[in-house]
Every structure is written in C-alpha cells, then in structure tokens.
Motif scaffolding. Structure first.
Motif, PDB file in Angstrom:
ATOM      1  N   ARG A  76       0.829  -1.215   0.000  1.00 47.99           N
ATOM      2  CA  ARG A  76       0.000   0.000   0.000  1.00 47.99           C
ATOM      3  C   ARG A  76       0.858   1.258   0.000  1.00 47.99           C
ATOM      4  O   ARG A  76       0.464   2.299   0.525  1.00 47.99           O
ATOM      5  CB  ARG A  76      -0.977  -0.002   1.179  1.00 47.99           C
TER       6      ARG A  76
ATOM      7  N   LYS B 270      -0.361   1.863  -4.162  1.00 40.51           N
ATOM      8  CA  LYS B 270      -1.425   2.812  -4.514  1.00 40.51           C
ATOM      9  C   LYS B 270      -1.457   3.135  -6.012  1.00 40.51           C
ATOM     10  O   LYS B 270      -2.527   3.072  -6.626  1.00 40.51           O
ATOM     11  CB  LYS B 270      -1.295   4.081  -3.672  1.00 40.51           C
TER      12      LYS B 270
ATOM     13  N   ASN C  59     -11.226  -5.271 -10.601  1.00 36.94           N
ATOM     14  CA  ASN C  59     -11.565  -5.136  -9.196  1.00 36.94           C
ATOM     15  C   ASN C  59     -10.256  -5.320  -8.439  1.00 36.94           C
ATOM     16  O   ASN C  59      -9.706  -6.408  -8.415  1.00 36.94           O
ATOM     17  CB  ASN C  59     -12.564  -6.204  -8.774  1.00 36.94           C
ATOM     18  N   SER C  60      -9.737  -4.249  -7.895  1.00 35.04           N
ATOM     19  CA  SER C  60      -8.414  -4.320  -7.295  1.00 35.04           C
ATOM     20  C   SER C  60      -8.536  -4.482  -5.783  1.00 35.04           C
ATOM     21  O   SER C  60      -9.027  -3.609  -5.083  1.00 35.04           O
ATOM     22  CB  SER C  60      -7.659  -3.047  -7.659  1.00 35.04           C
ATOM     23  N   ASP C  61      -8.148  -5.652  -5.294  1.00 34.98           N
ATOM     24  CA  ASP C  61      -8.231  -5.919  -3.863  1.00 34.98           C
ATOM     25  C   ASP C  61      -6.913  -5.542  -3.205  1.00 34.98           C
ATOM     26  O   ASP C  61      -5.887  -6.149  -3.458  1.00 34.98           O
ATOM     27  CB  ASP C  61      -8.500  -7.408  -3.601  1.00 34.98           C
ATOM     28  N   TYR C  62      -6.970  -4.543  -2.369  1.00 36.53           N
ATOM     29  CA  TYR C  62      -5.811  -4.016  -1.670  1.00 36.53           C
ATOM     30  C   TYR C  62      -5.546  -4.838  -0.434  1.00 36.53           C
ATOM     31  O   TYR C  62      -6.419  -4.973   0.416  1.00 36.53           O
ATOM     32  CB  TYR C  62      -6.192  -2.671  -1.095  1.00 36.53           C
ATOM     33  N   CYS C  63      -4.386  -5.327  -0.241  1.00 39.10           N
ATOM     34  CA  CYS C  63      -4.058  -5.960   1.030  1.00 39.10           C
ATOM     35  C   CYS C  63      -3.112  -5.011   1.748  1.00 39.10           C
ATOM     36  O   CYS C  63      -2.085  -4.621   1.212  1.00 39.10           O
ATOM     37  CB  CYS C  63      -3.403  -7.312   0.766  1.00 39.10           C
ATOM     38  N   SER C  64      -3.481  -4.599   2.928  1.00 41.53           N
ATOM     39  CA  SER C  64      -2.794  -3.478   3.600  1.00 41.53           C
ATOM     40  C   SER C  64      -1.517  -3.904   4.309  1.00 41.53           C
ATOM     41  O   SER C  64      -1.396  -3.757   5.515  1.00 41.53           O
ATOM     42  CB  SER C  64      -3.742  -2.817   4.580  1.00 41.53           C
TER      43      SER C  64
ATOM     44  N   CYS D 239      -7.203  -1.274   6.727  1.00 39.47           N
ATOM     45  CA  CYS D 239      -8.197  -2.191   6.183  1.00 39.47           C
ATOM     46  C   CYS D 239      -7.636  -2.843   4.926  1.00 39.47           C
ATOM     47  O   CYS D 239      -6.774  -2.286   4.267  1.00 39.47           O
ATOM     48  CB  CYS D 239      -9.448  -1.433   5.724  1.00 39.47           C
ATOM     49  N   ASN D 240      -8.169  -3.984   4.579  1.00 41.99           N
ATOM     50  CA  ASN D 240      -7.990  -4.528   3.244  1.00 41.99           C
ATOM     51  C   ASN D 240      -9.158  -3.992   2.428  1.00 41.99           C
ATOM     52  O   ASN D 240     -10.297  -4.382   2.639  1.00 41.99           O
ATOM     53  CB  ASN D 240      -8.019  -6.052   3.259  1.00 41.99           C
ATOM     54  N   SER D 241      -8.855  -3.047   1.553  1.00 42.27           N
ATOM     55  CA  SER D 241      -9.944  -2.378   0.856  1.00 42.27           C
ATOM     56  C   SER D 241     -10.130  -2.987  -0.529  1.00 42.27           C
ATOM     57  O   SER D 241      -9.263  -2.895  -1.382  1.00 42.27           O
ATOM     58  CB  SER D 241      -9.616  -0.896   0.785  1.00 42.27           C
ATOM     59  N   ASP D 242     -11.247  -3.650  -0.741  1.00 39.99           N
ATOM     60  CA  ASP D 242     -11.528  -4.274  -2.027  1.00 39.99           C
ATOM     61  C   ASP D 242     -12.317  -3.311  -2.892  1.00 39.99           C
ATOM     62  O   ASP D 242     -13.453  -2.974  -2.599  1.00 39.99           O
ATOM     63  CB  ASP D 242     -12.352  -5.561  -1.836  1.00 39.99           C
ATOM     64  N   TYR D 243     -11.684  -2.880  -3.965  1.00 41.74           N
ATOM     65  CA  TYR D 243     -12.278  -1.965  -4.910  1.00 41.74           C
ATOM     66  C   TYR D 243     -13.154  -2.701  -5.886  1.00 41.74           C
ATOM     67  O   TYR D 243     -12.689  -3.610  -6.570  1.00 41.74           O
ATOM     68  CB  TYR D 243     -11.159  -1.429  -5.787  1.00 41.74           C
TER      69      TYR D 243
END
Lengths: 190, 190
Positions: free
Chosen positions: A166, A172, A184-189, B183-187
């Motif tokens: 991130r 980012k 659909n971009s899943d961000y893992c923090s 958070c793990n933010s899923d876009y």
C-alpha cells in the motif's frame, strides 16, 4: 494455473523501443539528458547510480551526475532545482531519496518541474496518477508491472487482482492503473 | 449481522462540534466565511446552494455568493480566484461544477489557494489524500462516510471492506482513508 512472467524479454522490448524513440529525437537534434542529483556518497546510491548510467548510455541517453555535500541545505537544493528546471539541455531530473533529515523534502518535490520529474515526486504528478491520468510522469515500478501484463497479453478487464502493498511508490499507483483497466483491485494493507 | 448506520445523529454531533469551533474562532475575532462561486443559474445548483447557505447560517458561518455569467471566460474566473485567494475575509471557496465546456478547469483548480479549497479540487490537496494525509482539505463525501464509521465505533483495522465505486470524489479517496486505518480495501470497479 500458474504462469511465471519473465521480465527480461519485456525489458528488451522496452529498451528497443526507447532506442528508436531516442534516435528520432536525435534526428530532430534533441538529445535527451538525465540529471542525477545525489547528496553524499551512500554506497547503495552509488551502486544504483552505476546501473542507471550504464543503462542510459546503452540507450543513447546523456547523463550528468551532481553530487552535493550531505550537509547541503534545503535552500541549496532549491537553488539547484531552479537551475536544472531552467536548463533546456536537461530533460529529466532524478533526486536520490531518502534525503538527509534536515532537508524539507516537501519544498523540494513541489519545486521540481513536473515535466522533468522522472521519479514522480511532485504532488502535481501524483495527483494525475490518483486521477487515473498516466500520460505524463508515473512511478516506475508499478508501470513496469503493468508493462509486463501488457507484454504478455494478460486481459485485465473484470479480473480480481490482489495488490499486496500500500505504498505510494507501488501499491497505490498500481491500484489506480488496474482500476483504469476496469479491474476489481483488492488491496491488502501490508 | 446487518446494522444500518443512521446519518442524522452523526450530522447533529458534527454540527454541534462545528458550532463550538466557530464560536471559539469568533472569540478571537475570526469570522469564517464561505464563498460560493456559480456560473449561470442552473436550478440544481441553486437548490444545492440554498441548502449550503441555510446550513452555514445555522452554524454561524458567513457566506457570500458570486454569480457569474455562464459566458464568463477562464480568464475571468482566474482573475476572480486571484481576488478571492488574496481576500483575508474569505476562508473557503466552493466552485460549482461541472463547469461550462469552454472553461479550462485544470487552470482553475490549480489556481485556488489550497488552504481555501473546501471541495478538494486542487491537485496539491488531491495528492495529499493519495499520500494518506487527511489533515487538510479532503473530499467531503468519503470523509462523511468515515465519520459515520467512527461515530458508531466500527473497528476497521484488519477488516475487509468493499468499496463499490471508483470515482475521484468518493471511491478512490475512501480507499485511501480505509488503507490508512489498515483495512484490506476491495475496490469494485463500477
């Protein structure tokens, strides 16, 4: 199904494209030149710099290294950037970071001419990335990853992608690039 | 387990806080003032404007509306912004968008003083949001959603959150805010 994407063929293709573009510029008597700015002589910086100079040389891109004292002030750097911004022979500026703590990095990154900001440190360029406009300066590492996907013809639209990072230099910006491709971009923090 | 978070109690709490802060400013003889800039008289704009003026009035915030001709030029707007930026009595500027097509919005949003940019349109403020710095001007809607979660004591760290939007005024900034909360933010790229 696992597929490992190899970087070298992609790098070779990108380099061949750059050589062609540099030659076209030279036909118009434009000689692209990268200016590397370094404070002090950190061995990691020197090693990174060597790689940059070698690559630039192979691609026909001129280089100039400006080594400043590690004790240089923010004011010294701002003065230098004024000169580099105004110097028409310099097309790109790369400032090695992290900077010593006594330097006000925020002033420096706002000073660099956005059109010469190859490391995408100016907020003006960062905002463009956030907006999904990748037409000017973008962070190099995420763009490299996108070029890999493009080179191997990986279809992105509608896919679920997990970004395990991130940071502002990778996670980012690549999420913004993937969103632009309708992932659909899943961000893992991490 | 579904829980519906109601907005009114949150808005009431925020308004009470604002009134207190405005009163403290007034004790120091500072009178916060919002300047609304509108081109033409689009009925939707007028209706939105009425709501803003009413709310500001209840909170003790002064307002001023500048209505310009819809045929005003980019230059006219830049001149106006120069004056509003320099005017110490004006603390915030809200320019109604979308602007007519003949206006160069990019010039305008780069012109607004970042400290008066209540709609977070200046790239300088957008870059801060992208960097995860929410200490100055931020887009209002995502911040409102974060305030809701905060008000109801929703723990965010380590949670998986699905953001069904990818706009610059909501989806992208709230993903930055959620990342900041680990958070793990899923876009979801709608």
């Amino acid at each position: 199904m696992t597929e490992i994407l190899k970087g070298k063929p992609v790098a070779d293709a990108i380099k061949a494209d750059i050589v062609e573009r540099v030659n076209k510029l030279k036909d118009r008597e434009v000689n692209p030149k990268l200016c590397v700015v370094r404070l002090g002589a950190n061995p990691n910086d020197i090693s990174y710099e060597k790689g940059i100079l070698k690559n630039a040389d192979k691609l026909g891109i001129l280089t100039e290294v400006i080594e400043m004292e590690e004790s240089s002030t923010t004011e010294d750097l701002l003065d230098l950037f004024d000169k580099l911004n105004a110097n028409k022979e310099i097309s790109g500026i790369l400032l090695f970071r992290p900077l010593p703590r006594h330097i006000d990095e925020n002033l420096i990154r706002n000073k660099i001419d956005p059109s010469k900001d190859v490391d995408c440190m100016n907020p003006y360029n960062l905002a463009k990335v956030f907006e999904g406009d990748f037409s000017s300066m973008v962070p190099a590492t995420p763009m490299a990853a996108m070029k890999m996907l493009e080179h191997y013809g990986v279809e992105l639209e509608g896919k679920n992608v997990l970004v395990i990072n991130r940071s502002l230099v990778f996670g980012k910006p690549i999420a913004m690039m993937l969103l632009r491709k309708k992932c659909n971009s899943d961000y893992c923090s991490l």
